[in-house]
Write a protein that holds these residues in place. Sequence first.
Motif, PDB file in Angstrom:
ATOM      1  N   GLU A  38       0.821  -1.206   0.000  1.00 36.59           N
ATOM      2  CA  GLU A  38       0.000   0.000   0.000  1.00 36.59           C
ATOM      3  C   GLU A  38       0.853   1.253   0.000  1.00 36.59           C
ATOM      4  O   GLU A  38       1.991   1.263   0.499  1.00 36.59           O
ATOM      5  CB  GLU A  38      -0.944   0.021   1.208  1.00 36.59           C
ATOM      6  N   ILE A  39       0.311   2.290  -0.594  1.00 37.15           N
ATOM      7  CA  ILE A  39       0.770   3.663  -0.432  1.00 37.15           C
ATOM      8  C   ILE A  39      -0.462   4.412   0.046  1.00 37.15           C
ATOM      9  O   ILE A  39      -1.344   4.727  -0.762  1.00 37.15           O
ATOM     10  CB  ILE A  39       1.304   4.266  -1.743  1.00 37.15           C
ATOM     11  N   PRO A  40      -0.588   4.636   1.362  1.00 38.04           N
ATOM     12  CA  PRO A  40      -1.820   5.229   1.891  1.00 38.04           C
ATOM     13  C   PRO A  40      -2.231   6.483   1.133  1.00 38.04           C
ATOM     14  O   PRO A  40      -1.437   7.386   0.905  1.00 38.04           O
ATOM     15  CB  PRO A  40      -1.454   5.532   3.348  1.00 38.04           C
ATOM     16  N   GLY A  41      -3.480   6.512   0.733  1.00 34.95           N
ATOM     17  CA  GLY A  41      -4.008   7.628  -0.028  1.00 34.95           C
ATOM     18  C   GLY A  41      -3.825   7.491  -1.524  1.00 34.95           C
ATOM     19  O   GLY A  41      -4.397   8.278  -2.294  1.00 34.95           O
ATOM     20  N   ASP A  42      -3.052   6.481  -1.967  1.00 35.81           N
ATOM     21  CA  ASP A  42      -2.797   6.310  -3.391  1.00 35.81           C
ATOM     22  C   ASP A  42      -3.229   4.945  -3.900  1.00 35.81           C
ATOM     23  O   ASP A  42      -3.874   4.835  -4.941  1.00 35.81           O
ATOM     24  CB  ASP A  42      -1.317   6.507  -3.697  1.00 35.81           C
ATOM     25  N   GLN A  64       8.550  -8.265  -5.304  1.00 35.83           N
ATOM     26  CA  GLN A  64       9.122  -7.445  -4.246  1.00 35.83           C
ATOM     27  C   GLN A  64      10.513  -6.943  -4.621  1.00 35.83           C
ATOM     28  O   GLN A  64      10.871  -5.799  -4.320  1.00 35.83           O
ATOM     29  CB  GLN A  64       9.192  -8.248  -2.941  1.00 35.83           C
ATOM     30  N   GLU A  65      11.298  -7.779  -5.283  1.00 37.89           N
ATOM     31  CA  GLU A  65      12.644  -7.368  -5.713  1.00 37.89           C
ATOM     32  C   GLU A  65      12.568  -6.198  -6.681  1.00 37.89           C
ATOM     33  O   GLU A  65      13.377  -5.258  -6.615  1.00 37.89           O
ATOM     34  CB  GLU A  65      13.356  -8.539  -6.370  1.00 37.89           C
ATOM     35  N   ASN A  66      11.588  -6.227  -7.582  1.00 35.65           N
ATOM     36  CA  ASN A  66      11.432  -5.126  -8.525  1.00 35.65           C
ATOM     37  C   ASN A  66      11.026  -3.831  -7.830  1.00 35.65           C
ATOM     38  O   ASN A  66      11.335  -2.738  -8.327  1.00 35.65           O
ATOM     39  CB  ASN A  66      10.393  -5.501  -9.590  1.00 35.65           C
ATOM     40  N   ILE A  67      10.340  -3.941  -6.696  1.00 29.67           N
ATOM     41  CA  ILE A  67      10.022  -2.747  -5.904  1.00 29.67           C
ATOM     42  C   ILE A  67      11.260  -2.252  -5.168  1.00 29.67           C
ATOM     43  O   ILE A  67      11.571  -1.054  -5.176  1.00 29.67           O
ATOM     44  CB  ILE A  67       8.889  -3.070  -4.895  1.00 29.67           C
ATOM     45  N   ASP A  68      11.976  -3.175  -4.537  1.00 32.36           N
ATOM     46  CA  ASP A  68      13.144  -2.795  -3.734  1.00 32.36           C
ATOM     47  C   ASP A  68      14.284  -2.262  -4.580  1.00 32.36           C
ATOM     48  O   ASP A  68      15.067  -1.411  -4.121  1.00 32.36           O
ATOM     49  CB  ASP A  68      13.628  -4.004  -2.925  1.00 32.36           C
ATOM     50  N   GLU A  69      14.401  -2.773  -5.799  1.00 35.60           N
ATOM     51  CA  GLU A  69      15.484  -2.362  -6.693  1.00 35.60           C
ATOM     52  C   GLU A  69      14.889  -1.810  -7.981  1.00 35.60           C
ATOM     53  O   GLU A  69      15.199  -2.267  -9.089  1.00 35.60           O
ATOM     54  CB  GLU A  69      16.416  -3.545  -6.979  1.00 35.60           C
ATOM     55  N   ILE A  74      10.690   0.532 -15.642  1.00 35.83           N
ATOM     56  CA  ILE A  74      10.111  -0.762 -15.277  1.00 35.83           C
ATOM     57  C   ILE A  74       8.997  -0.536 -14.264  1.00 35.83           C
ATOM     58  O   ILE A  74       9.251  -0.066 -13.144  1.00 35.83           O
ATOM     59  CB  ILE A  74      11.165  -1.719 -14.689  1.00 35.83           C
ATOM     60  N   ASP A  75       7.777  -0.850 -14.637  1.00 41.15           N
ATOM     61  CA  ASP A  75       6.641  -0.680 -13.730  1.00 41.15           C
ATOM     62  C   ASP A  75       6.698  -1.704 -12.599  1.00 41.15           C
ATOM     63  O   ASP A  75       7.113  -2.853 -12.790  1.00 41.15           O
ATOM     64  CB  ASP A  75       5.322  -0.862 -14.479  1.00 41.15           C
ATOM     65  N   THR A  76       6.272  -1.285 -11.420  1.00 37.67           N
ATOM     66  CA  THR A  76       6.151  -2.175 -10.275  1.00 37.67           C
ATOM     67  C   THR A  76       4.732  -2.067  -9.715  1.00 37.67           C
ATOM     68  O   THR A  76       3.937  -1.241 -10.161  1.00 37.67           O
ATOM     69  CB  THR A  76       7.155  -1.815  -9.170  1.00 37.67           C
ATOM     70  N   GLN A  81       0.127   2.470 -13.163  1.00 36.53           N
ATOM     71  CA  GLN A  81      -0.862   3.533 -13.247  1.00 36.53           C
ATOM     72  C   GLN A  81      -2.308   3.054 -13.152  1.00 36.53           C
ATOM     73  O   GLN A  81      -3.228   3.866 -13.118  1.00 36.53           O
ATOM     74  CB  GLN A  81      -0.678   4.290 -14.572  1.00 36.53           C
ATOM     75  N   SER A  82      -2.513   1.742 -13.107  1.00 38.48           N
ATOM     76  CA  SER A  82      -3.870   1.212 -12.990  1.00 38.48           C
ATOM     77  C   SER A  82      -3.806  -0.199 -12.419  1.00 38.48           C
ATOM     78  O   SER A  82      -2.755  -0.852 -12.451  1.00 38.48           O
ATOM     79  CB  SER A  82      -4.560   1.170 -14.359  1.00 38.48           C
ATOM     80  N   MET A  83      -4.941  -0.693 -11.914  1.00 38.07           N
ATOM     81  CA  MET A  83      -4.994  -2.070 -11.421  1.00 38.07           C
ATOM     82  C   MET A  83      -4.880  -3.063 -12.578  1.00 38.07           C
ATOM     83  O   MET A  83      -4.367  -4.170 -12.393  1.00 38.07           O
ATOM     84  CB  MET A  83      -6.279  -2.309 -10.644  1.00 38.07           C
ATOM     85  N   PHE A  84      -5.325  -2.680 -13.760  1.00 36.88           N
ATOM     86  CA  PHE A  84      -5.126  -3.559 -14.911  1.00 36.88           C
ATOM     87  C   PHE A  84      -3.641  -3.752 -15.164  1.00 36.88           C
ATOM     88  O   PHE A  84      -3.195  -4.877 -15.440  1.00 36.88           O
ATOM     89  CB  PHE A  84      -5.803  -2.975 -16.150  1.00 36.88           C
ATOM     90  N   ARG A  85      -2.872  -2.678 -15.054  1.00 39.28           N
ATOM     91  CA  ARG A  85      -1.427  -2.784 -15.244  1.00 39.28           C
ATOM     92  C   ARG A  85      -0.807  -3.628 -14.127  1.00 39.28           C
ATOM     93  O   ARG A  85       0.122  -4.395 -14.375  1.00 39.28           O
ATOM     94  CB  ARG A  85      -0.794  -1.392 -15.273  1.00 39.28           C
ATOM     95  N   VAL A  86      -1.323  -3.513 -12.908  1.00 36.74           N
ATOM     96  CA  VAL A  86      -0.860  -4.370 -11.811  1.00 36.74           C
ATOM     97  C   VAL A  86      -1.063  -5.840 -12.169  1.00 36.74           C
ATOM     98  O   VAL A  86      -0.166  -6.673 -11.980  1.00 36.74           O
ATOM     99  CB  VAL A  86      -1.589  -4.028 -10.499  1.00 36.74           C
ATOM    100  N   ALA A  87      -2.243  -6.177 -12.698  1.00 36.62           N
ATOM    101  CA  ALA A  87      -2.514  -7.556 -13.095  1.00 36.62           C
ATOM    102  C   ALA A  87      -1.537  -8.007 -14.179  1.00 36.62           C
ATOM    103  O   ALA A  87      -1.064  -9.155 -14.167  1.00 36.62           O
ATOM    104  CB  ALA A  87      -3.955  -7.687 -13.582  1.00 36.62           C
ATOM    105  N   GLU A  88      -1.234  -7.125 -15.117  1.00 36.94           N
ATOM    106  CA  GLU A  88      -0.262  -7.467 -16.157  1.00 36.94           C
ATOM    107  C   GLU A  88       1.114  -7.734 -15.570  1.00 36.94           C
ATOM    108  O   GLU A  88       1.815  -8.672 -15.985  1.00 36.94           O
ATOM    109  CB  GLU A  88      -0.170  -6.341 -17.181  1.00 36.94           C
ATOM    110  N   ILE A  89       1.524  -6.929 -14.592  1.00 37.88           N
ATOM    111  CA  ILE A  89       2.826  -7.100 -13.956  1.00 37.88           C
ATOM    112  C   ILE A  89       2.911  -8.444 -13.243  1.00 37.88           C
ATOM    113  O   ILE A  89       3.909  -9.160 -13.340  1.00 37.88           O
ATOM    114  CB  ILE A  89       3.092  -5.937 -12.978  1.00 37.88           C
ATOM    115  N   VAL A  90       1.842  -8.792 -12.528  1.00 34.39           N
ATOM    116  CA  VAL A  90       1.819 -10.084 -11.835  1.00 34.39           C
ATOM    117  C   VAL A  90       1.830 -11.217 -12.852  1.00 34.39           C
ATOM    118  O   VAL A  90       2.537 -12.226 -12.683  1.00 34.39           O
ATOM    119  CB  VAL A  90       0.597 -10.187 -10.912  1.00 34.39           C
ATOM    120  N   GLY A  91       1.059 -11.080 -13.926  1.00 34.06           N
ATOM    121  CA  GLY A  91       1.053 -12.090 -14.975  1.00 34.06           C
ATOM    122  C   GLY A  91       2.413 -12.255 -15.623  1.00 34.06           C
ATOM    123  O   GLY A  91       2.859 -13.378 -15.903  1.00 34.06           O
TER     124      GLY A  91
END
Length: 243
Positions: A38-42, A64-69, A74-76, A81-91
């Motif tokens: 989470e990023i509170p408020g975002d 998590q490694e892509n977030i930490d580094e 490279i989107d993390t 920018q969207s939950m659809f993009r989040v799903a793509e990243i996980v996929g």
Amino acid sequence: MTYCLAMLLNEGIVCLSDTRTNAGLDNISKFRKSFTWEIPGDRAICLMTAGNLAITQAVIGLLQENIDEAQPGIDTLLSAQSMFRVAEIVGDAMRTIQQRHGTALAQMGESSLASIIVAGQRKGGRQRLFHIYAAGNFVEATEDSPYFQIGEHKYGKPIIDRVITRETPLKTAVTAALLSMDSTTRSNLSVGMPLDLTVLRAEEFCVSDHRRIEADDPQFDALSKGWSQALRNAFDEMDALWN
């Protein structure tokens, strides 16, 4: 095996997972299968995993490694920018890990099958719920099908089918999720306590509630016993109608 359940409601999202991993009757362990960022408020994001534990742990580790580094361009999970993009990243992460280990596991006669539920909301967008498959492709929950179950879901599915719609109050959905899990743990030894419950209220952009429910939790125990008694009472009523 495991059981994970996520429900997309007008008031928010309810996620529930067990923690049991079963590699045989004499090798039962506990591993967390629910993860939040989470990023509170975002934004607030919850992932739940089922299937080959080594595969799903590697996927979570890569995310998590892509977030930490973080690398430029490279989107993390925390920059998408969207939950659809989040799903793509996980996929994409699932596909990467499957390509890395899937062939070797298959040659040893082991399954690399795994799946991930992705739930959350980013500021400026609506709450969304996705089911990521082993190939990295995914489907999204809809008005007609507002929930996903992965793992050993058949024992807990009838309760959800009869109760849950998008209009179901969040409090009722939490109760339904817990009763669905209780039915599953009673009928399948590969699903077990403790449980991880996560609630994401709509438009809060944070993890509204996260709770670890242990095997000796008095509130869950009372709910389980009350549900058993309610079923017995209902059976008596149905018996009178038929006979």
